[in-house]
Every structure is written in structure tokens, then in C-alpha cells.
Design a protein around this motif. Structure first.
Motif, PDB file in Angstrom:
ATOM      1  N   GLU B 128       0.632  -1.270   0.090  1.00 14.72           N
ATOM      2  CA  GLU B 128       0.030  -0.191   0.025  1.00 14.72           C
ATOM      3  C   GLU B 128       0.966   1.369  -0.010  1.00 14.72           C
ATOM      4  O   GLU B 128       0.564   2.301  -0.781  1.00 14.72           O
ATOM      5  CB  GLU B 128      -0.918  -0.102   1.148  1.00 14.72           C
ATOM      6  CG  GLU B 128      -1.526   1.308   1.132  1.00 14.72           C
ATOM      7  CD  GLU B 128      -3.282   0.868   1.353  1.00 14.72           C
ATOM      8  OE1 GLU B 128      -3.711  -0.620   1.804  1.00 14.72           O
ATOM      9  OE2 GLU B 128      -4.110   1.524   1.458  1.00 14.72           O
ATOM     10  N   LEU B 131       2.169   1.973  -3.457  1.00 14.67           N
ATOM     11  CA  LEU B 131       1.305   2.360  -4.166  1.00 14.67           C
ATOM     12  C   LEU B 131       1.009   3.732  -4.149  1.00 14.67           C
ATOM     13  O   LEU B 131       0.536   4.536  -4.923  1.00 14.67           O
ATOM     14  CB  LEU B 131      -0.060   1.689  -4.145  1.00 14.67           C
ATOM     15  CG  LEU B 131      -0.108   0.236  -4.512  1.00 14.67           C
ATOM     16  CD1 LEU B 131      -1.539  -0.431  -4.202  1.00 14.67           C
ATOM     17  CD2 LEU B 131       0.063  -0.071  -6.034  1.00 14.67           C
ATOM     18  N   GLU B 138      -0.039   0.701 -13.305  1.00 15.73           N
ATOM     19  CA  GLU B 138      -0.560  -0.662 -13.382  1.00 15.73           C
ATOM     20  C   GLU B 138      -0.225  -1.487 -12.528  1.00 15.73           C
ATOM     21  O   GLU B 138       1.128  -1.835 -12.520  1.00 15.73           O
ATOM     22  CB  GLU B 138      -0.621  -0.999 -14.979  1.00 15.73           C
ATOM     23  CG  GLU B 138      -1.418  -2.248 -15.334  1.00 15.73           C
ATOM     24  CD  GLU B 138      -1.235  -2.899 -16.558  1.00 15.73           C
ATOM     25  OE1 GLU B 138      -0.665  -2.206 -17.481  1.00 15.73           O
ATOM     26  OE2 GLU B 138      -1.594  -3.893 -16.637  1.00 15.73           O
ATOM     27  N   LEU B 139      -1.039  -2.326 -11.673  1.00 11.99           N
ATOM     28  CA  LEU B 139      -0.636  -3.296 -10.877  1.00 11.99           C
ATOM     29  C   LEU B 139      -1.264  -4.673 -11.661  1.00 11.99           C
ATOM     30  O   LEU B 139      -2.548  -4.819 -11.823  1.00 11.99           O
ATOM     31  CB  LEU B 139      -1.403  -3.002  -9.623  1.00 11.99           C
ATOM     32  CG  LEU B 139      -1.023  -4.075  -8.510  1.00 11.99           C
ATOM     33  CD1 LEU B 139       0.142  -3.574  -7.780  1.00 11.99           C
ATOM     34  CD2 LEU B 139      -2.216  -3.645  -7.355  1.00 11.99           C
ATOM     35  N   SER B 159      -7.495  -2.006  -2.757  1.00  9.43           N
ATOM     36  CA  SER B 159      -6.654  -1.079  -2.240  1.00  9.43           C
ATOM     37  C   SER B 159      -6.096  -0.412  -3.216  1.00  9.43           C
ATOM     38  O   SER B 159      -5.828   0.990  -3.228  1.00  9.43           O
ATOM     39  CB  SER B 159      -5.590  -2.018  -1.349  1.00  9.43           C
ATOM     40  OG  SER B 159      -4.251  -1.203  -1.380  1.00  9.43           O
ATOM     41  N   ALA B 160      -5.826  -0.787  -4.416  1.00 11.05           N
ATOM     42  CA  ALA B 160      -5.302  -0.123  -5.494  1.00 11.05           C
ATOM     43  C   ALA B 160      -6.334   0.732  -6.133  1.00 11.05           C
ATOM     44  O   ALA B 160      -6.034   1.874  -6.497  1.00 11.05           O
ATOM     45  CB  ALA B 160      -4.821  -1.307  -6.576  1.00 11.05           C
ATOM     46  N   HIS B 163      -6.079   4.105  -4.334  1.00 16.55           N
ATOM     47  CA  HIS B 163      -5.081   5.043  -5.026  1.00 16.55           C
ATOM     48  C   HIS B 163      -5.139   5.253  -6.481  1.00 16.55           C
ATOM     49  O   HIS B 163      -4.207   5.906  -6.979  1.00 16.55           O
ATOM     50  CB  HIS B 163      -3.594   4.162  -4.699  1.00 16.55           C
ATOM     51  CG  HIS B 163      -3.350   4.258  -3.286  1.00 16.55           C
ATOM     52  ND1 HIS B 163      -3.844   3.017  -2.512  1.00 16.55           N
ATOM     53  CD2 HIS B 163      -2.816   4.735  -2.295  1.00 16.55           C
ATOM     54  CE1 HIS B 163      -3.502   3.225  -1.196  1.00 16.55           C
ATOM     55  NE2 HIS B 163      -2.793   4.146  -1.254  1.00 16.55           N
ATOM     56  N   VAL B 165      -5.054   3.174  -8.888  1.00 17.23           N
ATOM     57  CA  VAL B 165      -4.131   2.475  -9.622  1.00 17.23           C
ATOM     58  C   VAL B 165      -4.993   1.542 -10.635  1.00 17.23           C
ATOM     59  O   VAL B 165      -5.708   0.689  -9.904  1.00 17.23           O
ATOM     60  CB  VAL B 165      -3.020   1.720  -8.864  1.00 17.23           C
ATOM     61  CG1 VAL B 165      -2.301   0.771  -9.691  1.00 17.23           C
ATOM     62  CG2 VAL B 165      -2.188   2.916  -8.351  1.00 17.23           C
ATOM     63  N   VAL B 167      -5.656  -2.115 -12.128  1.00 16.23           N
ATOM     64  CA  VAL B 167      -5.472  -3.435 -11.784  1.00 16.23           C
ATOM     65  C   VAL B 167      -5.605  -4.296 -12.953  1.00 16.23           C
ATOM     66  O   VAL B 167      -6.841  -4.337 -13.594  1.00 16.23           O
ATOM     67  CB  VAL B 167      -6.293  -3.937 -10.470  1.00 16.23           C
ATOM     68  CG1 VAL B 167      -5.883  -5.453 -10.168  1.00 16.23           C
ATOM     69  CG2 VAL B 167      -5.796  -2.900  -9.302  1.00 16.23           C
TER      70      VAL B 167
END
Lengths: 198, 198
Positions: B128, B131, B138-139, B159-160, B163, B165, B167
Motif C-alpha cells: 500500500e 502504491l 498498472e498493478l 486497495s489499488a 489509490h 491504480v 489493476v
């Protein structure tokens, strides 16, 4: 990654183990690092010690960290019986499976002049002096019945005959529970030529 | 033999290797002692060093003897791409097979509350903060599609999302050259539910 990481060095070094390829080496390395560092550290220490300190027993040529191995140093073993094997691992097998209480002698191979393996390489001079110095009454040959093994056995038998020592050879034939149709031809031929009266 | 011989200690210690039983341990010990002492001594030294010095990379939690592993320390890797894997060995496989040039994060397992494996055990707080602190765009989740793996993936995706982000998840389905009739049912079901337009 400019220099080789310690992990990669470990994976490479593990490949010196017999039968361990790149994938297994990687699996072993991760297993030790993630699940059993204590075991790995202990193994590393014992292995270093063993590679350095284990030598050949002066009397029987098996592997031991002492000048005389545990069997040769044991006064309760019967010095009248001497069993000749090719490799140290065969002593372990004989000790586990039989009630043999005599002593051993390890050749470390078979006579093979083309490969430069003569009587000296097999320590046959050491064996001869044992036949001379020790009260050996029976020499038991546990040598594989290949061409080279038979040549080695005959060479040793001649030497024993000169010292008046009786020579025997362990029986070769069909193993217990061995299905005749799956036993190799050589073994089956040996079993026939070595048949005994009931 | 009153005390345990060094050879027997070595054979015992070798059993800490995965998949090595008593017979294999004996074979390995004799192989090293009789044919490759140099390799054995080298392995012992590297293994002792590795067990002591290899720790987890501070940033991605893979195994490394440095505070930052080779990939995390490489400024040419794309910090915008972050791939989440379960085990360090999976990084090796991805590096060998793909042209992925981003960074990694190693969970070391999957969420499994019953076994006491929660977000902290998987380092999800570290993930986390990455991030939050790093320019991740990109995760990529490379987590096995089991029940626990999916729960872990959803947890990380949430979680992403907080933020902002993006996924993604690597494709699961029938492997290259996989015969449909031999592929397990779960994989086949995944391959169907994940079908794409041609």
C-alpha cells in the motif's frame, strides 16, 4: 544485476548434487531459504566438515573421519572373516541386511587396465598384506559378476590361494520375489549355471 | 560404533533437502565424498553464506543478500508497472519467459485468516505504501486463481482502487499445447468464462 547474486550462486552450487538439474536446484534453494534455514545451515556446516575430514580407513579403505573406521576399530568383530566389496556403500547394505560380523575391504572399483585401474589403484597390495598379517580364514568376495568384476575376483582368489586362505563368493541369481520373466538374461544364466542340489 | 560417525551425520543432515529420503541421502553423501569433494566443499561454503546473509528485499520482499534486490535496484526497470506474485521463484519464471520490465512485489502466500495469514503477513501494508509513494500506473496480479488467491486479489484490487491504480490479472486458461481432455476441470471452466472475441 551486474554481479551474480548469492541466490544464483547457491542454485549453481546445488547442481553438484547427483541428479539435480537447474529446476530442482532452484526448488531446493527456495525450500531451504524459505522453510528450513536452520537445517540448511546445519547441513552446510556438517558438509564442510565431512569434505575436509573424512578420509579412507587405513585398514579397510572405507570412508571414515578416523584413521580406523568404526568396524575395523571394533575388537568384537571376527577378524577371521574378510569380505571384499567394491564400494563403501555396499558395507552399509551388508551391515543392514545380514548378520555378518567379520571385517571388510573396499576396492573402490574393479580391475580395468584400459582405464588405468590396476591392482595398486584397488589397494590389492594392502589386501595382500592383510592376508599375510591377519588371521583371515575366509575371504568372501562380494563383487559384481561382470567381466571386470570376475577378473578382479580371480586376481584376488589367486592372491588368497598363495596365503592359503579359503575364498568364497556371494551367490548371484534371481532375487527374492523376482519374477523370472523380468529378470535380465545375464542374471538368469548365472542362476542356472549356479544351481544347487536340493 | 559408539558415537555417530561424521558420515552418518552427513547422511542425516542431507535429509533436510526436499524429496531426499534415507537412500538418496546416502547416495548423495557417497557421491560427494568419492567423486566431487571440491564441489561439496564449495556448496557447503556458499550454503552457509546464503543461509546467513540472504534476507528479504526491503522494497519487493523477494530473497536477496542486499537491502534492495537486483531488480529493485535497477534504475532501468519501469517503476510504473508493478507485478504481484506469491513466491520469489515466480519472479525467476516471469523474468525467464516474458519481456516484463517492471518491478515486483512478493506476497509470500495468500490471505488465509484460519491459518493466521492476514494482510500484515503478506506485507500488504508495504504494498500500500508503494502504491502511495511510487508512480505505479498498472498493478498486475499474478496470483493463482484459487479461492484464497482470489480473495487476496480482490483485497489488493480494492486497495489499488483507492489509490487510483489500474489493476489487471494475468490470463488463466488452457496452457500452450495443453490437450483439452487432460486439462483439469477448474482450468477449463476458467478458460470458458474468460473467452475473448477473435
Amino acid at each position: 544485476m551486474t554481479e551474480r547474486s548469492l541466490l544464483n550462486q547457491l542454485i549453481d552450487a546445488l547442481r553438484c548434487l547427483p541428479g539435480v538439474g537447474p529446476k530442482s536446484a532452484q526448488r531446493i534453494a527456495f525450500h531451504l531459504l524459505e522453510r528450513n534455514r536452520e537445517g540448511g545451515a546445519r547441513l552446510a556446516q556438517i558438509m564442510a566438515d565431512a569434505m575436509l575430514r573424512i578420509q579412507r580407513c587405513r585398514r579397510c579403505r572405507t570412508l571414515s573421519e578416523h584413521e580406523l573406521c568404526g568396524i575395523c576399530a571394533n575388537p568384537r568383530r571376527d577378524a577371521g572373516l574378510l569380505c571384499v566389496v567394491e564400494q563403501p556403500s555396499e558395507i552399509v547394505a551388508i551391515e543392514q541386511a545380514t548378520d555378518f560380523r567379520g571385517l571388510y575391504f573396499v576396492l573402490g572399483g574393479r580391475l580395468s587396465p584400459l582405464d588405468g585401474i590396476g591392482p595398486d589403484e584397488l589397494g590389492l597390495d594392502v589386501l595382500e598384506s592383510r592376508l599375510h598379517d591377519e588371521p583371515v580364514s575366509e575371504l568372501i568376495l562380494a563383487i559384481s559378476p561382470t567381466v571386470e568384476g570376475s577378473a578382479t575376483a580371480h586376481y584376488i582368489a589367486d592372491s588368497a590361494a598363495r596365503h592359503g586362505v579359503r575364498v568364497t563368493r556371494i551367490a548371484h541369481g534371481v532375487p527374492l520375489g523376482g519374477e523370472l520373466e523380468y529378470v535380465d538374461g545375464g542374471t538368469l544364466a548365472l542362476a542356472f549355471s549356479g544351481r544347487r542340489a536340493l
